[in-house]
Design a protein around this motif. Structure first.
Motif, PDB file in Angstrom:
ATOM      1  N   UNK A  56       0.827  -1.209   0.000  1.00 54.79           N
ATOM      2  CA  UNK A  56       0.000   0.000   0.000  1.00 54.79           C
ATOM      3  C   UNK A  56       0.863   1.261   0.000  1.00 54.79           C
ATOM      4  N   UNK A  57       1.986   1.236   0.717  1.00 52.74           N
ATOM      5  CA  UNK A  57       2.895   2.387   0.745  1.00 52.74           C
ATOM      6  C   UNK A  57       3.420   2.694  -0.659  1.00 52.74           C
ATOM      7  N   UNK A  58       3.999   1.684  -1.309  1.00 53.50           N
ATOM      8  CA  UNK A  58       4.620   1.919  -2.611  1.00 53.50           C
ATOM      9  C   UNK A  58       3.567   2.162  -3.699  1.00 53.50           C
ATOM     10  N   UNK A  59       2.400   1.594  -3.533  1.00 52.46           N
ATOM     11  CA  UNK A  59       1.319   1.853  -4.471  1.00 52.46           C
ATOM     12  C   UNK A  59       0.896   3.320  -4.400  1.00 52.46           C
ATOM     13  N   UNK A  60       0.755   3.851  -3.210  1.00 58.18           N
ATOM     14  CA  UNK A  60       0.391   5.259  -3.049  1.00 58.18           C
ATOM     15  C   UNK A  60       1.456   6.171  -3.644  1.00 58.18           C
ATOM     16  N   UNK A  61       2.720   5.889  -3.356  1.00 59.36           N
ATOM     17  CA  UNK A  61       3.805   6.750  -3.823  1.00 59.36           C
ATOM     18  C   UNK A  61       3.947   6.691  -5.343  1.00 59.36           C
ATOM     19  N   UNK A  62       3.860   5.479  -5.908  1.00 58.56           N
ATOM     20  CA  UNK A  62       4.015   5.354  -7.360  1.00 58.56           C
ATOM     21  C   UNK A  62       2.794   5.924  -8.086  1.00 58.56           C
ATOM     22  N   UNK A  63       1.622   5.748  -7.525  1.00 60.14           N
ATOM     23  CA  UNK A  63       0.418   6.317  -8.136  1.00 60.14           C
ATOM     24  C   UNK A  63       0.513   7.840  -8.166  1.00 60.14           C
ATOM     25  N   UNK A  64       0.971   8.453  -7.081  1.00 61.04           N
ATOM     26  CA  UNK A  64       1.152   9.909  -7.062  1.00 61.04           C
ATOM     27  C   UNK A  64       2.172  10.357  -8.104  1.00 61.04           C
ATOM     28  N   UNK A  65       3.266   9.590  -8.230  1.00 63.67           N
ATOM     29  CA  UNK A  65       4.304   9.963  -9.196  1.00 63.67           C
ATOM     30  C   UNK A  65       3.765   9.907 -10.619  1.00 63.67           C
ATOM     31  N   UNK A  66       2.931   8.898 -10.918  1.00 69.39           N
ATOM     32  CA  UNK A  66       2.371   8.781 -12.267  1.00 69.39           C
ATOM     33  C   UNK A  66       1.348   9.883 -12.547  1.00 69.39           C
ATOM     34  N   UNK A  67       0.580  10.264 -11.527  1.00 64.21           N
ATOM     35  CA  UNK A  67      -0.480  11.263 -11.718  1.00 64.21           C
ATOM     36  C   UNK A  67       0.077  12.685 -11.763  1.00 64.21           C
ATOM     37  N   UNK A  68       0.892  13.029 -10.748  1.00 66.92           N
ATOM     38  CA  UNK A  68       1.313  14.423 -10.608  1.00 66.92           C
ATOM     39  C   UNK A  68       2.631  14.718 -11.302  1.00 66.92           C
ATOM     40  N   UNK A 101       6.476  20.910   1.717  1.00 67.38           N
ATOM     41  CA  UNK A 101       7.037  19.597   2.055  1.00 67.38           C
ATOM     42  C   UNK A 101       6.805  19.199   3.521  1.00 67.38           C
ATOM     43  N   UNK A 102       7.010  20.081   4.517  1.00 71.70           N
ATOM     44  CA  UNK A 102       6.799  19.648   5.910  1.00 71.70           C
ATOM     45  C   UNK A 102       5.365  19.232   6.220  1.00 71.70           C
ATOM     46  N   UNK A 103       4.392  19.706   5.444  1.00 71.92           N
ATOM     47  CA  UNK A 103       2.995  19.434   5.773  1.00 71.92           C
ATOM     48  C   UNK A 103       2.327  18.448   4.822  1.00 71.92           C
ATOM     49  N   UNK A 104       3.065  17.928   3.877  1.00 75.06           N
ATOM     50  CA  UNK A 104       2.453  17.164   2.800  1.00 75.06           C
ATOM     51  C   UNK A 104       1.870  15.830   3.284  1.00 75.06           C
ATOM     52  N   UNK A 105       2.317  15.329   4.448  1.00 71.40           N
ATOM     53  CA  UNK A 105       1.774  14.062   4.965  1.00 71.40           C
ATOM     54  C   UNK A 105       0.608  14.276   5.930  1.00 71.40           C
ATOM     55  N   UNK A 106       0.181  15.520   6.120  1.00 71.16           N
ATOM     56  CA  UNK A 106      -0.974  15.771   6.984  1.00 71.16           C
ATOM     57  C   UNK A 106      -2.252  15.316   6.284  1.00 71.16           C
ATOM     58  N   UNK A 107      -3.233  14.957   7.078  1.00 78.10           N
ATOM     59  CA  UNK A 107      -4.509  14.519   6.519  1.00 78.10           C
ATOM     60  C   UNK A 107      -5.194  15.670   5.785  1.00 78.10           C
ATOM     61  N   UNK A 108      -5.633  15.400   4.589  1.00 73.05           N
ATOM     62  CA  UNK A 108      -6.382  16.320   3.741  1.00 73.05           C
ATOM     63  C   UNK A 108      -5.564  17.528   3.280  1.00 73.05           C
ATOM     64  N   UNK A 167      -3.720   9.812   1.169  1.00 73.29           N
ATOM     65  CA  UNK A 167      -2.745   8.804   0.771  1.00 73.29           C
ATOM     66  C   UNK A 167      -1.420   8.898   1.504  1.00 73.29           C
ATOM     67  N   UNK A 168      -0.821  10.080   1.560  1.00 75.73           N
ATOM     68  CA  UNK A 168       0.477  10.227   2.225  1.00 75.73           C
ATOM     69  C   UNK A 168       0.361  10.117   3.731  1.00 75.73           C
TER      70      UNK A 168
END
Length: 421
Positions: A313-325, A363-370, A387-388
């Motif tokens: 689930x971790x790598x799926x989220x990260x790779x999906x974000x990389x492909x989208x954004x 970057x410091x806040x990118x893993x916060x919810x929403x 996701x993050x």
């Protein structure tokens, strides 16, 4: 009458304890008297007084018991004499201040010095704590109107801290009073996070619901007999329901992660196989976004302790974000390498895109919810904003670290360091 009954009960208990403590001595004495009576021809008139005398002797406190009681009393007295107010104040973990009837500080413990600074015996509390709620607290206790009182107080400098402050008199006739500051900052922070989370989740659900409700109303009215509009609106409604389903799934994932914060030891995960499976599962998304996924894996075994499904689930989220954004960059590099940060051996998995990148302030806040860098882009890409945050929770359970490096216009790299043992 009640006091007399209590004294009698205490006396009876004391005698019972003494009899029990002397039971073996008493039994031996009774046996000796009975033997003497049987074999020495002692008169029965002597036997009864002898037994009564033995019983009375058993009820008397022994010299050892007296010495023990006196010793305990002596130790207690010495200990209480040495136990000064300063020792008691130092034993309290919360900031504590003792002051007199003039609201002048008599003593402050180390926690109070650390929390407030600039306090010392002789300083006026009214000048140190000028907030109206603190003035009212001091006035109420010093006037004698209340024996104790509690208020909420916020200290602004050097950092904002919220306290629940209690004030009370010390003993009777001492003219001394005590302030105790209970830090509520963490509880307040958690309450704010909970409120923000509920507000954000409600907003994320309310938006698609409002859209669906509006389209239903249109389909039942103006677009009732318009096949083209009906097909378009139904497609939008399907997309919105899918968005709500993804949000609910992510919320449930977060809830499950918070319910099981600790990872069971003993399970090994093959990162090579896991990351390969993630790349294969997202190949259609990559093609849809015109992105080529490149592999750069180290040789040899790449096993780490962990939960395979969660790391997937971790790598799926990260790779999906990389492909989208990061699709404008045209490619994404997924690398796995043995890592050694100086303190522990492990494996580093890095997912790098060549898209627009992430501004440094986000970057410091990118893993916060929403938390979203660009709300419209995120929603267009069907992101939930969770996701993050899920990635961060899973990596915390694995004692792993997430490092984010980015430069605007040159893409972003998300690196996961997983300890080898």
């Amino acid at each position: 009458m009640t006091d007399l009954d209590a004294e009698q009960k205490d006396m009876a208990r004391t005698l019972a304890v003494r009899l029990w403590n002397s039971r073996w001595l008493l039994a031996a004495g009774v046996a000796a008297v009975l033997i003497a009576f049987a074999f020495a021809g002692i008169s029965p008139y002597v036997l009864v007084p002898a037994l009564l005398l033995l019983l009375a002797a058993a009820m008397l406190p022994t010299a050892g018991a007296l010495q023990s009681v006196e010793g305990a009393a002596s130790i207690e007295a010495i200990g209480l004499q040495r136990l000064s107010g300063e020792y008691l104040a130092a034993a309290v973990a919360d900031p504590l201040i003792i002051f007199d009837h003039a609201a002048t500080i008599v003593h402050a413990n180390a926690a109070a010095f650390a929390a407030f600074g600039g306090i010392a015996p002789g300083i006026s509390l009214s000048l140190k704590f000028r907030a109206p709620e603190m003035q009212a607290l001091l006035d109420g206790v010093l006037s004698g109107n209340v024996a104790s009182d509690v208020v909420d107080y916020t200290e602004k400098l050097p950092v904002e801290r919220a306290y629940r402050v209690s004030a009370s008199s010390v003993g009777h006739g001492t003219d001394l009073y005590v302030l105790v500051f209970k830090d509520q900052s963490e509880a307040r922070r958690i309450d704010r996070m909970r409120a923000d989370f509920i507000a954000n989740a409600s907003h994320e659900l309310r938006t698609p619901l409002a859209s669906i409700s509006g389209f239903i109303e249109t389909l039942r009215g103006p677009a009732r007999n318009d096949p083209a509009a009906r097909e378009q609106f139904l497609q939008i409604m399907q997309n919105q329901t899918g968005r709500m389903a993804r949000l609910i799934d992510d919320l449930l994932s977060l809830s499950r992660l918070e319910m099981k914060p600790y990872l069971k030891p003993g399970t090994e995960v093959d990162l090579r196989q896991t990351v390969d499976s993630v790349i294969d599962s997202l190949a259609p998304l990559a093609r849809e976004n015109n992105v080529v996924i490149e592999r750069d894996f180290a040789d040899g075994p790449l096993d780490v302790p962990g939960d395979r499904d969660e790391l997937f689930q971790v790598f799926e989220n990260l790779l999906e974000n990389a492909c989208k954004y990061g699709q404008s960059g045209g490619r994404v590099i997924v690398s796995i390498a043995l890592g050694d940060d100086g303190s522990e051996l492990g494996v580093d998995v890095t997912i790098r895109d060549f898209g627009p990148g992430i501004p440094e302030e986000h970057i410091p806040r990118i893993t916060e919810r929403f938390y979203r860098i660009d709300v419209e882009t995120s929603r267009t890409q069907k992101g939930t904003g969770l996701g993050l945050s899920i990635v961060k929770h899973i990596l915390t359970r694995h004692n792993a670290r997430l490092t984010i490096r980015s430069e605007v216009g040159k893409g972003a790299a998300f690196s996961v360091h997983l300890p080898a043992h």
